[in-house]
Design a protein around this motif. Structure first.
Motif, PDB file in Angstrom:
ATOM      1  N   PHE A  42     -23.499 -30.337 -12.382  1.00 14.15           N
ATOM      2  CA  PHE A  42     -23.945 -30.949 -11.128  1.00 14.15           C
ATOM      3  C   PHE A  42     -25.426 -30.651 -10.904  1.00 14.15           C
ATOM      4  N   PRO A  43     -26.281 -31.675 -10.921  1.00 12.53           N
ATOM      5  CA  PRO A  43     -27.710 -31.443 -10.713  1.00 12.53           C
ATOM      6  C   PRO A  43     -28.037 -30.808  -9.356  1.00 12.53           C
ATOM      7  N   GLU A  44     -27.219 -31.069  -8.336  1.00  7.38           N
ATOM      8  CA  GLU A  44     -27.416 -30.499  -7.005  1.00  7.38           C
ATOM      9  C   GLU A  44     -26.060 -30.100  -6.443  1.00  7.38           C
ATOM     10  N   TRP A  45     -26.077 -29.383  -5.316  1.00  4.37           N
ATOM     11  CA  TRP A  45     -24.831 -29.073  -4.609  1.00  4.37           C
ATOM     12  C   TRP A  45     -24.193 -30.399  -4.227  1.00  4.37           C
ATOM     13  N   GLU A  46     -22.915 -30.567  -4.581  1.00  6.76           N
ATOM     14  CA  GLU A  46     -22.250 -31.859  -4.376  1.00  6.76           C
ATOM     15  C   GLU A  46     -21.026 -31.731  -3.490  1.00  6.76           C
ATOM     16  N   LEU A  47     -20.983 -32.546  -2.443  1.00  2.60           N
ATOM     17  CA  LEU A  47     -19.813 -32.636  -1.574  1.00  2.60           C
ATOM     18  C   LEU A  47     -18.911 -33.736  -2.113  1.00  2.60           C
ATOM     19  N   GLY A  48     -17.683 -33.376  -2.451  1.00  2.00           N
ATOM     20  CA  GLY A  48     -16.732 -34.350  -2.984  1.00  2.00           C
ATOM     21  C   GLY A  48     -15.395 -34.246  -2.278  1.00  2.00           C
ATOM     22  N   TRP A  49     -14.546 -35.250  -2.480  1.00  2.00           N
ATOM     23  CA  TRP A  49     -13.260 -35.302  -1.793  1.00  2.00           C
ATOM     24  C   TRP A  49     -12.308 -36.217  -2.540  1.00  2.00           C
ATOM     25  N   PHE A  50     -11.040 -36.024  -2.331  1.00  2.00           N
ATOM     26  CA  PHE A  50     -10.018 -37.002  -2.702  1.00  2.00           C
ATOM     27  C   PHE A  50      -8.814 -36.797  -1.789  1.00  2.00           C
ATOM     28  N   VAL A  51      -8.081 -37.862  -1.596  1.00  2.00           N
ATOM     29  CA  VAL A  51      -6.851 -37.832  -0.818  1.00  2.00           C
ATOM     30  C   VAL A  51      -5.754 -38.412  -1.701  1.00  2.00           C
ATOM     31  N   TYR A  52      -4.607 -37.793  -1.700  1.00  2.00           N
ATOM     32  CA  TYR A  52      -3.488 -38.320  -2.475  1.00  2.00           C
ATOM     33  C   TYR A  52      -3.100 -39.700  -1.935  1.00  2.00           C
ATOM     34  N   PRO A  53      -2.660 -40.606  -2.823  1.00  2.00           N
ATOM     35  CA  PRO A  53      -2.433 -42.010  -2.444  1.00  2.00           C
ATOM     36  C   PRO A  53      -1.569 -42.215  -1.197  1.00  2.00           C
ATOM     37  N   GLU A  54      -0.532 -41.425  -1.056  1.00  2.00           N
ATOM     38  CA  GLU A  54       0.385 -41.632   0.074  1.00  2.00           C
ATOM     39  C   GLU A  54      -0.210 -41.228   1.416  1.00  2.00           C
ATOM     40  N   PHE A  55      -1.406 -40.615   1.399  1.00  2.00           N
ATOM     41  CA  PHE A  55      -2.031 -40.164   2.640  1.00  2.00           C
ATOM     42  C   PHE A  55      -3.336 -40.899   2.960  1.00  2.00           C
ATOM     43  N   GLU A  56      -3.661 -41.893   2.173  1.00  2.00           N
ATOM     44  CA  GLU A  56      -4.906 -42.638   2.401  1.00  2.00           C
ATOM     45  C   GLU A  56      -4.858 -43.417   3.709  1.00  2.00           C
ATOM     46  N   GLY A  57      -6.047 -43.708   4.231  1.00  2.00           N
ATOM     47  CA  GLY A  57      -6.171 -44.559   5.399  1.00  2.00           C
ATOM     48  C   GLY A  57      -5.895 -43.880   6.731  1.00  2.00           C
ATOM     49  N   ARG A  58      -5.846 -42.553   6.743  1.00  2.00           N
ATOM     50  CA  ARG A  58      -5.550 -41.832   7.981  1.00  2.00           C
ATOM     51  C   ARG A  58      -6.736 -40.997   8.479  1.00  2.00           C
ATOM     52  N   GLY A  59      -7.881 -41.113   7.805  1.00  2.00           N
ATOM     53  CA  GLY A  59      -9.071 -40.383   8.225  1.00  2.00           C
ATOM     54  C   GLY A  59      -9.132 -38.937   7.765  1.00  2.00           C
TER      55      GLY A  59
END
Length: 170
Positions: A87-104
């Motif tokens: 990572f060239p810089e500090w990186e903020l990343g995320w993922f949500v499992y498919p069954e929980f998408e769309g809830r913010g």
């Protein structure tokens, strides 16, 4: 070093990873949904990623936190700050499992970790590396207040780089 935090929001608990998180993580990383992160990945590669997500806390004072829904106790995904040679810089990343998408969930979790990074960890800047085809993550980065930084270094040539502290370079 910084201890692994547990952060709470009105709906979520962002907590340290546990071995019980591995099966869902492995499943996601083996599917086509992992394409935006360079996957799908073999079990061995996914295991290395899982271990790296946790080990970064000891090595860099940042890493991944799992996202639990307070009401149900369900683990809905992950948010993290990545560092190190990939990572060239500090990186903020995320993922949500498919069954929980769309809830913010991703927005709420990323916002909480972004605040922690700025106020507690005092990181000078954060970016999010987003696959150019990942429209949802691009929209989330912008919703978090990040701006596209066409001059930033990136781990993959096709990645878009969203800077979370506009006007601050890494």
């Amino acid at each position: 070093m910084f201890p692994i935090p547990t952060l709470t929001t009105s709906r979520l608990i962002l907590r340290p990873m546990r071995i019980e998180d591995w099966p869902s993580y492995r499943q996601l990383m083996s599917t086509e949904r992992a394409r935006f992160m360079g996957g799908p990945f073999s079990e061995a590669v996914a295991w290395g990623m899982f271990c790296s997500d946790h080990a970064q806390w000891d090595l860099f004072g940042c890493g991944a936190l799992m996202i639990d829904d307070q009401a149900t106790g369900a683990c809905v995904g992950q948010v993290g700050i990545n560092a190190g040679p990939l990572f060239p810089e500090w990186e903020l990343g995320w993922f949500v499992y498919p069954e929980f998408e769309g809830r913010g969930y991703a927005h709420e979790a990323a916002k909480a970790l972004l605040q922690w990074a700025k106020e507690v960890r005092r990181l000078p800047s954060l970016v999010s590396y987003v696959d150019a085809d990942n429209v949802r993550s691009s929209a989330l980065a912008m919703r978090l207040g990040a701006v596209l930084d066409g001059n930033a270094a990136r781990p993959a040539p096709g990645d878009l780089v969203y800077r979370h502290y506009p006007g601050v370079s890494g």
